[in-house]
Design a protein around this motif. Structure first.
Motif, short mmCIF file in Angstrom:
data_model
loop_
_atom_site.label_atom_id
_atom_site.label_comp_id
_atom_site.label_asym_id
_atom_site.label_seq_id
_atom_site.Cartn_x
_atom_site.Cartn_y
_atom_site.Cartn_z
N LEU A 165 0.82 -1.20 0.00
CA LEU A 165 0.00 0.00 0.00
C LEU A 165 0.86 1.26 0.00
O LEU A 165 0.55 2.24 -0.68
N ILE A 166 1.95 1.24 0.76
CA ILE A 166 2.85 2.40 0.79
C ILE A 166 3.35 2.72 -0.60
O ILE A 166 3.36 3.88 -1.03
N THR A 167 3.77 1.68 -1.32
CA THR A 167 4.26 1.88 -2.69
C THR A 167 3.18 2.50 -3.56
O THR A 167 3.44 3.42 -4.35
N THR A 168 1.95 2.01 -3.41
CA THR A 168 0.84 2.54 -4.21
C THR A 168 0.52 3.98 -3.83
O THR A 168 0.31 4.84 -4.69
N LEU A 169 0.49 4.27 -2.52
CA LEU A 169 0.13 5.60 -2.06
C LEU A 169 1.13 6.65 -2.51
O LEU A 169 0.77 7.77 -2.87
N HIS A 170 2.41 6.29 -2.49
CA HIS A 170 3.44 7.26 -2.87
C HIS A 170 3.40 7.58 -4.36
O HIS A 170 3.99 8.56 -4.80
N ALA A 171 2.73 6.74 -5.13
CA ALA A 171 2.60 7.00 -6.56
C ALA A 171 1.44 7.95 -6.85
O ALA A 171 1.28 8.41 -7.98
N LYS A 172 0.63 8.24 -5.82
CA LYS A 172 -0.53 9.10 -6.02
C LYS A 172 -0.24 10.49 -5.48
O LYS A 172 0.41 10.66 -4.46
N LYS A 173 -0.74 11.51 -6.19
CA LYS A 173 -0.45 12.89 -5.84
C LYS A 173 -1.62 13.60 -5.17
O LYS A 173 -1.44 14.63 -4.55
N LYS A 174 -2.82 13.05 -5.31
CA LYS A 174 -4.01 13.72 -4.79
C LYS A 174 -4.43 13.07 -3.47
O LYS A 174 -4.50 11.85 -3.36
N THR A 175 -4.74 13.90 -2.48
CA THR A 175 -5.18 13.38 -1.19
C THR A 175 -6.43 12.54 -1.33
O THR A 175 -6.60 11.52 -0.68
N ARG A 176 -7.34 12.97 -2.21
CA ARG A 176 -8.58 12.22 -2.42
C ARG A 176 -8.28 10.81 -2.93
O ARG A 176 -8.88 9.84 -2.48
N ASP A 177 -7.32 10.69 -3.84
CA ASP A 177 -6.94 9.38 -4.36
C ASP A 177 -6.33 8.51 -3.27
O ASP A 177 -6.56 7.30 -3.20
N ILE A 178 -5.54 9.14 -2.40
CA ILE A 178 -4.90 8.40 -1.31
C ILE A 178 -5.95 7.87 -0.34
O ILE A 178 -5.91 6.70 0.06
N LEU A 179 -6.91 8.71 0.03
CA LEU A 179 -7.94 8.28 0.97
C LEU A 179 -8.78 7.15 0.38
O LEU A 179 -9.13 6.19 1.08
N TYR A 180 -9.11 7.24 -0.92
CA TYR A 180 -9.91 6.17 -1.53
C TYR A 180 -9.11 4.87 -1.59
O TYR A 180 -9.63 3.79 -1.30
N CYS A 181 -7.85 4.98 -1.96
CA CYS A 181 -6.99 3.79 -2.00
C CYS A 181 -6.89 3.17 -0.61
O CYS A 181 -6.92 1.95 -0.45
N LEU A 182 -6.82 4.02 0.41
CA LEU A 182 -6.70 3.55 1.78
C LEU A 182 -7.94 2.77 2.21
O LEU A 182 -7.84 1.65 2.72
N VAL A 183 -9.13 3.34 2.00
CA VAL A 183 -10.35 2.66 2.44
C VAL A 183 -10.60 1.39 1.62
O VAL A 183 -11.13 0.40 2.13
N GLN A 184 -10.21 1.42 0.35
CA GLN A 184 -10.39 0.24 -0.49
C GLN A 184 -9.51 -0.91 0.00
O GLN A 184 -9.96 -2.06 0.10
N LYS A 185 -8.25 -0.60 0.31
CA LYS A 185 -7.34 -1.65 0.77
C LYS A 185 -7.76 -2.18 2.14
O LYS A 185 -7.70 -3.39 2.39
N ILE A 186 -8.20 -1.29 3.04
CA ILE A 186 -8.69 -1.74 4.34
C ILE A 186 -9.88 -2.68 4.16
O ILE A 186 -9.97 -3.74 4.78
N SER A 187 -10.79 -2.28 3.29
CA SER A 187 -12.00 -3.08 3.05
C SER A 187 -11.65 -4.47 2.53
O SER A 187 -12.26 -5.47 2.92
N GLU A 188 -10.66 -4.54 1.65
CA GLU A 188 -10.27 -5.82 1.07
C GLU A 188 -9.55 -6.70 2.09
O GLU A 188 -9.83 -7.89 2.21
N HIS A 189 -8.63 -6.09 2.84
CA HIS A 189 -7.74 -6.90 3.68
C HIS A 189 -8.44 -7.47 4.90
O HIS A 189 -8.20 -8.61 5.28
N ILE A 190 -9.29 -6.67 5.55
CA ILE A 190 -9.97 -7.20 6.74
C ILE A 190 -11.40 -7.62 6.42
O ILE A 190 -12.19 -7.89 7.31
#
Length: 485
Positions: A165-190
């Motif tokens: 996830l860190i690798t993916t997040l650092h490739a994104k420049k927009k906070t909105r994209d980071i937050l969506y990626c974050l909630v999506q990964k949380i939703s998938e993993h747990i």
């Protein structure tokens, strides 16, 4: 969306959860063909707060091991249909059950059977008749070992997901994209049905959904927090709130039907704080009906959020720079030394208001470079920029202090003329057109301009855009008229 530093950090600092909120009882499977022994063991374990299933033969034991997913198995060696040693061998060969600790419970004190059991993967053994306290001590010891091994395995898995996830997040420049990626990964993993980041409004009764795993298109969605009792409680207590079963929780009575419709059976709310300030919540809902959220999942949320900190801060810096750049572009055009387009529109609104209030004249000149694309194609972009700079200089030299000139888009320019009638604006437009025509550098580059004029006298104006649009119509008419240059 611009996220300020306090908000960025707030998304990452989760308060401690209440330790008694998430109690998980260990599950034990008893496999023994003796009904009396099974009953005795079951009563003993239930009294000590274990969840218990039992099986009367080897085949039933394997079936229940697959469905029940026990944390430990008490396995008799001598059983009908399939003896305990064969059951043990099958358990160790199955990927889903191979790590379950197995304690052999046998009346046989023969070294060979015990040795075979250990070779097949048994963790321990006790003999019948067994001492209850000693058996419980064996069980507790192996459950503790299993929990530690599971924790190491889970931490390794969570670390792998976090690094990805860190690798993916650092490739994104927009906070909105980071937050969506974050909630999506949380939703998938747990494995939750929905995960959302909700920012709390100033009055504490309104929330704004910044990102949700339901989809990237859902953002800036306002919600009434009074309809979310679990969020309100988390905000008041400033601690994690877990609703293991919405059907059994009185707090959810008003929203139970709605949650059923979306397939939600349990909820968790994690308050998001920064220092003493309460900023928002992380809301997770799940369709699990038997298990609620566990401590590992809470630890993962903390770890993954802290790991995302640098990516979020980098995005904040990027957005701040981008915002400043856009502001600079909007207010000033460095190539022509003229006003930026958006600042021009803002000034135009004020001049329109003033002209209407005092019933004064207001006109606009629109200037277009004829076939400017060919200039770039023939002479190159540098010569094209030179032509734009000359046009900008000529405009600045020809206007009054009360006038406002701007580069609009590409090769278009506009001049706002307060206290100027349509006739006056037309005279000034033609004067500038001839001035550009006589410039030797522009002549050498083959650059000529066309002008259009509009005025509040002739046009019903509500905004500066209306004046520009009217001037565009006049400009097109001038291009095809007898005086076109």
């Amino acid at each position: 969306m611009v996220v300020y530093e306090s908000e960025v950090l707030a998304c990452l600092e989760f308060p401690r959860m209440e330790r008694n909120t998430l109690i998980k009882h260990d599950k034990i499977l008893i496999a023994d063909d003796n009904v009396s022994i099974r009953s005795t063991l079951k009563n003993l374990l239930v009294q000590n707060h274990y969840i218990v299933e039992d099986a009367g033969n080897g085949i039933e034991a394997l079936q229940k091991a697959a469905v029940f997913s026990p944390d430990l198995i008490l396995l008799d060696i001598i059983m009908p249909d399939m003896d305990g040693l064969k059951v043990l061998k099958t358990i160790r060969e199955n990927h889903h059950t191979q790590d379950i600790p197995v304690i052999m419970v046998t009346s046989q004190d023969k070294g060979k059977d015990i040795q075979t059991g250990f070779e097949l993967g048994a963790n321990d053994y006790v003999t019948k008749p067994f001492d209850a306290d000693l058996l419980l001590a064996h069980i507790r010891r192996h459950l503790q070992i299993k929990k530690r091994m599971d924790q190491i395995k889970n931490e390794k898995e969570d670390l792998f997901v976090t690094n990805q996830l860190i690798t993916t997040l650092h490739a994104k420049k927009k906070t909105r994209d980071i937050l969506y990626c974050l909630v999506q990964k949380i939703s998938e993993h747990i494995q939750v049905k929905r995960c959302s980041v909700i920012r709390i409004g100033k009055n504490m009764s309104e929330g704004i959904v910044e990102a949700t795993s339901d989809g990237p298109e859902i953002q800036d969605l306002k919600i009434d927090l009074n309809k979310y009792p679990e969020i309100m409680e988390a905000l008041q207590r400033r601690s994690v709130v877990v609703i293991p079963d919405i059907d059994k929780d009185e707090r959810m009575s008003m929203v139970r039907e709605i949650l059923h419709e979306i397939g939600c059976f349990s909820l968790m709310v994690v308050p998001i704080t920064h220092g003493d300030d309460l900023i928002g919540t992380l809301l997770l809902s799940t369709a699990r009906s038997k298990e609620t959220f566990n401590e590992r999942e809470i630890r993962f949320l903390k770890g993954i959020s802290n790991a995302a900190k640098s990516a979020l801060l980098n995005a904040q810096v990027f957005e701040s720079v981008e915002h400043n750049d856009k502001t600079a572009v909007a207010s000033f055009d460095s190539l022509t030394n003229l006003c930026g387009y958006y600042s021009f529109l803002e000034a135009g609104e004020k001049e329109i208001y003033r002209a209407k209030r005092y019933k004064s004249h207001l006109s606009l000149i629109l200037i277009d470079i004829n076939q400017f694309r060919k200039v770039n194609e023939i002479h190159g972009i540098e010569k094209g920029d030179q032509a734009l700079r000359i046009i900008g200089r000529l405009i600045n030299e020809s206007i009054r202090k009360s006038d406002l000139a701007a580069r609009c888009q590409g090769d278009d320019f506009a001049i706002l003329l307060p206290e100027t009638s349509l006739i006056g604006a037309t005279v000034q437009a033609k004067r500038f057109q001839k001035l550009a025509f006589k410039n030797p550098t522009l002549h050498e580059l083959g650059v000529s301009v066309q002008v259009g004029v509009s005025s509040m006298e002739e046009t019903e104006v509500q905004s500066a855009i209306d004046l520009i649009h009217a001037a565009e119509i006049d400009l097109q008419r001038q291009k095809t008229g007898p005086f076109a240059l």
